[in-house]
Design an enzyme around this catalytic site. Structure first.
Site, PDB file in Angstrom:
ATOM      1  N   LYS A  16       0.842  -1.204   0.000  1.00 24.69           N
ATOM      2  CA  LYS A  16       0.000   0.000   0.000  1.00 24.69           C
ATOM      3  C   LYS A  16       0.875   1.250   0.000  1.00 24.69           C
ATOM      4  O   LYS A  16       0.607   2.205  -0.732  1.00 24.69           O
ATOM      5  CB  LYS A  16      -0.926  -0.007   1.241  1.00 24.69           C
ATOM      6  CG  LYS A  16      -2.036  -1.049   1.167  1.00 24.69           C
ATOM      7  CD  LYS A  16      -2.744  -1.253   2.518  1.00 24.69           C
ATOM      8  CE  LYS A  16      -3.732  -2.422   2.415  1.00 24.69           C
ATOM      9  NZ  LYS A  16      -4.346  -2.771   3.728  1.00 24.69           N
TER      10      LYS A  16
ATOM     11  N   GLN B 221      -4.680  -1.668   9.951  1.00 25.39           N
ATOM     12  CA  GLN B 221      -4.514  -2.982   9.325  1.00 25.39           C
ATOM     13  C   GLN B 221      -5.047  -4.079  10.255  1.00 25.39           C
ATOM     14  O   GLN B 221      -4.669  -4.136  11.423  1.00 25.39           O
ATOM     15  CB  GLN B 221      -3.026  -3.219   9.012  1.00 25.39           C
ATOM     16  CG  GLN B 221      -2.742  -4.500   8.254  1.00 25.39           C
ATOM     17  CD  GLN B 221      -3.275  -4.462   6.824  1.00 25.39           C
ATOM     18  OE1 GLN B 221      -3.172  -3.460   6.134  1.00 25.39           O
ATOM     19  NE2 GLN B 221      -3.868  -5.564   6.397  1.00 25.39           N
TER      20      GLN B 221
ATOM     21  N   ASP C 179     -11.567   2.498   4.612  1.00 32.58           N
ATOM     22  CA  ASP C 179     -11.874   1.084   4.396  1.00 32.58           C
ATOM     23  C   ASP C 179     -13.386   0.829   4.314  1.00 32.58           C
ATOM     24  O   ASP C 179     -13.812  -0.287   3.991  1.00 32.58           O
ATOM     25  CB  ASP C 179     -11.307   0.243   5.549  1.00 32.58           C
ATOM     26  CG  ASP C 179     -10.047  -0.526   5.153  1.00 32.58           C
ATOM     27  OD1 ASP C 179      -9.835  -0.718   3.938  1.00 32.58           O
ATOM     28  OD2 ASP C 179      -9.295  -0.926   6.056  1.00 32.58           O
TER      29      ASP C 179
END
Lengths: 289, 289
Positions: free
Chosen positions: A50, A94, A117
């Site tokens: 990422k 994460q 997200d």
């Protein structure tokens, strides 16, 4: 046909690069914060990928690494710091998190306007109700929809079968396909006679974490097969949830592992970072009543 | 077997009456506000039935009737008044609303702790993610789950097929069944060859508003058939989405119309009013950190 997620991801980079450049010109610097707690090896790779993609596109990327024994209160304080930081447009924590931290509490601590997200219940609810307007959506299913659109695979009136009903992939994937007009079946660990469902799928999405769960004989000839798995076989080789060798001659279109869904997930994350940046900065310029 | 929703609803009344009595004894008066705009005839009946049931149980019920040309701003002001009224525990705006009013904006205006219909995106998202803890859920699917449990029909590993994917019935129904371990298929107006899906259902939920859409030949022998329809046939008689006469000899269990799903929807509304009352008053007594 092999669905080339990696190629499509690289193809989409050029337009995103141009968009970042245009934002820079008007003094806007898109910024993404990724927080990783502990040393899960797969998570380390995802976070690195990422970061690399963000740098490539000109998006400012901050990685906050914290030790395995980081507490929930410490993590909440870190999130709060970035929630209040107006230069930050997206915050991603994460997953998975170490046992001492409640993932649900963490997800709900991220400011809704930085929920890159799309995991907050408000954003999940808007997706499930097919609401109008922009809201972020879980990145893996979003990337799959982008792939389907690019390959002109229209889900409308097709039977889409989802294998694996996780909150991160399976459930939002089904909602996106339902919103696009597909008939959608959710299957999972409790499903009886799984092949009787997978064999009726025009679009088959497999997201279970079980290496080679789906074989060629489980697939309807001509179907589109999307493999979300990132598993290791007995020899430690990276493989998918679909047995590619037996499936590729039955499927009409299929994603490889690696090089299929993975790169598109990261592309979706970057797209959503840019969308949230535009929303946040537009709000600063033209206050909404 | 005929699933007697009316009988079950009456049966559940006695425990709810006792609960209301116990709340009254400690000075807590559960209160529900139902707002109805315009003169949709079906809505008038629904609102009257809700009011009667609340009265029967000892729940204070306020009906606010407003004319067809009531504006969105006026409705928002009325909702705001009850949001701030600490004696009110649930607010329900009867749908559909007249054209000049944006339903989405109205749903999101109801305070989350009074969202007795469970329509706010936060509550929908929690349902879709199978979140822990209490949150209100759309009343019709909730009532259907109560019926299934009472008749010991366990959805786990069963194939549940939903016909009609509305936000009020079909979508939350599928989420509840998925959360209970069913394999779930969503079908709708764009589904090709609907009977090929309905015939594989162990549990068939029909919520389309199309009189007698599903016939006996569309049903798997022994299946549980839940008919959410409240339609009028050519003679003006109240009928369901399922052709009861041809279905009743094929189905293992079936709900009649009327007397099936309808009464259980109202029971769910009353249960959720009591849950929100308990949550709100407990919060007053023991503040959450």
């Amino acid at each position: 046909m092999i669905i080339d997620g990696k190629g499509l991801s690289n193809h989409l980079d050029s337009s995103m690069k141009a968009e970042v450049k245009a934002l820079h010109k008007v003094g806007i610097e898109p910024k993404l914060v990724v927080i990783i707690v502990g040393h899960d090896p797969a998570s380390q790779i995802y976070v690195r990928n990422k970061h690399r993609k963000a740098i490539k596109l000109g998006i400012t990327s901050i990685i906050e690494r914290r030790p395995e024994d980081f507490t929930q209160d410490e993590l909440l304080a870190l999130i709060d710091q970035y929630n209040r930081d107006e230069t930050v447009h997206g915050i991603l924590v994460q997953l998975p998190l170490p046992k001492q931290i409640d993932e649900t509490a963490i997800i709900r601590a991220i400011a809704i306007e930085k929920d890159v997200d799309g995991f907050r219940p408000e954003n999940v609810g808007k997706l499930f109700n097919n609401s109008e307007g922009y809201y972020p959506v879980s990145c893996t299913p979003k990337g799959i929809m982008t792939m389907l659109a690019h390959y002109q695979i229209n889900p409308k009136s097709q039977h889409a079968v989802i294998v694996g009903d996780s909150n991160i992939v399976g459930r939002p994937m089904g909602a996106l396909l339902l919103n696009a007009g597909a008939t959608v079946t959710y299957t999972h660990i409790l499903t009886k006679d799984l092949p009787s469902f997978t064999r009726t799928a025009d679009i088959l999405i497999v997201a279970t974490g079980v290496a080679h769960l789906v074989k060629g004989t489980d697939i309807k000839p001509g179907a589109t097969v999307i493999d979300v798995g990132m598993d290791r076989d007995a020899n430690g080789k990276l493989v998918g949830d679909v047995d590619f060798d037996s499936a590729k001659n039955v499927a009409g279109a299929i994603t490889p592992v690696p090089g299929g869904v993975g790169p598109m997930t990261i592309t979706s994350l970057m797209q959503q970072t840019l969308e949230l940046t535009k929303l946040a900065t537009r709000k600063t310029l033209e206050p909404v009543k």
